[in-house]
Scaffold this motif. Structure first.
Motif, mmCIF file in Angstrom:
data_model
loop_
_atom_site.group_PDB
_atom_site.id
_atom_site.type_symbol
_atom_site.label_atom_id
_atom_site.label_comp_id
_atom_site.label_asym_id
_atom_site.label_seq_id
_atom_site.Cartn_x
_atom_site.Cartn_y
_atom_site.Cartn_z
ATOM 1 N N LYS A 121 0.754 -1.358 0.288
ATOM 2 C CA LYS A 121 -0.358 -0.247 0.087
ATOM 3 C C LYS A 121 0.595 1.185 0.231
ATOM 4 O O LYS A 121 0.533 1.554 -0.306
ATOM 5 C CB LYS A 121 -1.241 0.453 1.231
ATOM 6 C CG LYS A 121 -1.873 1.036 0.931
ATOM 7 C CD LYS A 121 -3.659 1.089 2.095
ATOM 8 C CE LYS A 121 -3.878 1.683 2.496
ATOM 9 N NZ LYS A 121 -4.992 1.703 2.531
ATOM 10 N N SER A 122 1.779 1.111 0.643
ATOM 11 C CA SER A 122 2.631 2.356 0.881
ATOM 12 C C SER A 122 3.613 2.514 -0.059
ATOM 13 O O SER A 122 3.542 4.026 -0.823
ATOM 14 C CB SER A 122 3.764 2.100 1.851
ATOM 15 O OG SER A 122 4.911 3.257 1.835
ATOM 16 N N LYS A 123 3.778 1.731 -1.481
ATOM 17 C CA LYS A 123 5.048 1.775 -2.459
ATOM 18 C C LYS A 123 4.190 2.111 -3.463
ATOM 19 O O LYS A 123 4.064 2.874 -4.682
ATOM 20 C CB LYS A 123 5.327 0.328 -2.954
ATOM 21 C CG LYS A 123 6.626 0.075 -1.881
ATOM 22 C CD LYS A 123 6.896 -1.040 -2.609
ATOM 23 C CE LYS A 123 8.415 -1.149 -1.001
ATOM 24 N NZ LYS A 123 8.835 -2.823 -1.473
ATOM 25 N N LEU A 124 2.326 2.114 -3.778
ATOM 26 C CA LEU A 124 0.919 2.081 -4.402
ATOM 27 C C LEU A 124 1.440 3.281 -4.077
ATOM 28 O O LEU A 124 1.311 4.504 -5.463
ATOM 29 C CB LEU A 124 0.181 1.238 -4.363
ATOM 30 C CG LEU A 124 -1.050 1.759 -5.455
ATOM 31 C CD1 LEU A 124 -0.297 0.962 -6.670
ATOM 32 C CD2 LEU A 124 -2.247 0.638 -4.504
ATOM 33 N N THR A 125 1.095 4.164 -3.001
ATOM 34 C CA THR A 125 0.353 5.567 -2.547
ATOM 35 C C THR A 125 2.174 6.332 -3.712
ATOM 36 O O THR A 125 1.746 6.951 -3.729
ATOM 37 C CB THR A 125 0.726 5.943 -0.982
ATOM 38 O OG1 THR A 125 -0.230 4.737 -1.068
ATOM 39 C CG2 THR A 125 0.460 6.843 -1.016
ATOM 40 N N ALA A 126 3.339 5.389 -3.354
ATOM 41 C CA ALA A 126 4.729 6.675 -4.353
ATOM 42 C C ALA A 126 4.369 6.232 -5.247
ATOM 43 O O ALA A 126 4.315 7.254 -6.062
ATOM 44 C CB ALA A 126 5.855 6.194 -3.335
ATOM 45 N N LEU A 127 3.666 5.742 -5.663
ATOM 46 C CA LEU A 127 3.944 5.371 -7.602
ATOM 47 C C LEU A 127 3.042 6.066 -7.552
ATOM 48 O O LEU A 127 2.484 6.838 -8.963
ATOM 49 C CB LEU A 127 3.586 3.951 -7.627
ATOM 50 C CG LEU A 127 3.176 3.718 -8.681
ATOM 51 C CD1 LEU A 127 4.430 3.551 -10.050
ATOM 52 C CD2 LEU A 127 2.541 2.608 -9.802
ATOM 53 N N ILE A 128 2.084 6.772 -7.163
ATOM 54 C CA ILE A 128 1.050 7.253 -7.459
ATOM 55 C C ILE A 128 1.503 8.858 -7.567
ATOM 56 O O ILE A 128 -0.025 9.792 -8.462
ATOM 57 C CB ILE A 128 -0.766 6.899 -6.474
ATOM 58 C CG1 ILE A 128 -1.165 5.874 -7.122
ATOM 59 C CG2 ILE A 128 -1.742 8.212 -6.518
ATOM 60 C CD1 ILE A 128 -2.182 5.373 -5.871
ATOM 61 N N LEU A 129 2.300 9.279 -6.826
ATOM 62 C CA LEU A 129 2.494 10.374 -6.426
ATOM 63 C C LEU A 129 3.327 10.718 -7.174
ATOM 64 O O LEU A 129 3.072 11.621 -7.792
ATOM 65 C CB LEU A 129 2.613 10.265 -4.583
ATOM 66 C CG LEU A 129 1.792 10.547 -3.800
ATOM 67 C CD1 LEU A 129 2.534 10.500 -2.482
ATOM 68 C CD2 LEU A 129 0.526 11.617 -3.589
ATOM 69 N N TYR A 130 3.860 9.502 -7.524
ATOM 70 C CA TYR A 130 4.773 9.801 -9.113
ATOM 71 C C TYR A 130 4.688 10.128 -10.127
ATOM 72 O O TYR A 130 5.019 11.027 -10.658
ATOM 73 C CB TYR A 130 6.395 9.370 -8.520
ATOM 74 C CG TYR A 130 7.016 9.319 -10.338
ATOM 75 C CD1 TYR A 130 7.746 9.885 -9.835
ATOM 76 C CD2 TYR A 130 6.782 8.422 -11.058
ATOM 77 C CE1 TYR A 130 9.202 10.050 -10.469
ATOM 78 C CE2 TYR A 130 7.662 9.076 -11.897
ATOM 79 C CZ TYR A 130 9.050 9.313 -12.238
ATOM 80 O OH TYR A 130 9.525 9.432 -13.289
ATOM 81 N N VAL A 131 3.109 9.364 -10.706
ATOM 82 C CA VAL A 131 2.756 9.732 -11.821
ATOM 83 C C VAL A 131 1.914 10.953 -11.892
ATOM 84 O O VAL A 131 2.414 11.449 -12.442
ATOM 85 C CB VAL A 131 1.718 8.880 -11.761
ATOM 86 C CG1 VAL A 131 0.528 8.509 -13.109
ATOM 87 C CG2 VAL A 131 2.309 7.324 -12.074
ATOM 88 N N GLU A 132 1.495 11.265 -10.659
ATOM 89 C CA GLU A 132 0.897 12.689 -10.769
ATOM 90 C C GLU A 132 1.446 13.700 -10.791
ATOM 91 O O GLU A 132 1.190 14.832 -11.369
ATOM 92 C CB GLU A 132 -0.479 12.918 -9.283
ATOM 93 C CG GLU A 132 -0.681 11.858 -9.247
ATOM 94 C CD GLU A 132 -2.055 12.555 -7.754
ATOM 95 O OE1 GLU A 132 -1.798 12.363 -6.423
ATOM 96 O OE2 GLU A 132 -3.031 11.356 -7.331
ATOM 97 N N GLU A 133 2.783 13.766 -10.523
ATOM 98 C CA GLU A 133 3.467 14.639 -10.736
ATOM 99 C C GLU A 133 4.058 14.734 -11.359
ATOM 100 O O GLU A 133 5.501 15.574 -11.884
ATOM 101 C CB GLU A 133 4.441 14.851 -9.974
ATOM 102 C CG GLU A 133 3.987 15.124 -8.170
ATOM 103 C CD GLU A 133 3.115 16.556 -7.805
ATOM 104 O OE1 GLU A 133 3.673 17.644 -8.225
ATOM 105 O OE2 GLU A 133 2.196 17.084 -7.695
#
Length: 94
Positions: free
Chosen positions: A25-37
């Motif tokens: 879940k933590s890694k997925l959150t990091a991926l989402i934030l990266y994609v958004e930016e």
């Protein structure tokens, strides 16, 4: 790791599984934030990636809920399994 207490081992394995799910879940959150930016992806690509991430997140949330039920059930069914490596965060995060 196997100890002389199979009940404790079973709960410990369940807690480790729960920890790995929280890590996902933590890694997925990091991926989402990266994609958004990410400026190198157009909006369609971002939307597609975020849609897939959303599906993964939903399944992961379902898994977390199920693992919590497993840990709770094992705790009730296995008296004498106290003193396992339960982490309070793992028991409550959902």
């Amino acid at each position: 790791m196997v100890t002389s207490n199979p009940k404790k081992d079973l709960l410990n394995h369940s807690f480790r599984l729960r920890y790995k799910t929280c890590d996902l879940k933590s890694k997925l959150t990091a991926l989402i934030l990266y994609v958004e930016e990410c400026d190198e992806l157009d909006e369609d690509k971002k939307r597609e990636i975020l849609h897939i991430c959303s599906k993964i997140a939903q399944r992961n949330n379902d898994l977390i809920t199920t693992e919590c039920k497993l840990i709770e059930t094992l705790g009730k069914l296995l008296p004498g399994s106290d003193d396992c490596e339960q982490n309070s965060m793992l028991a409550t995060v959902a």
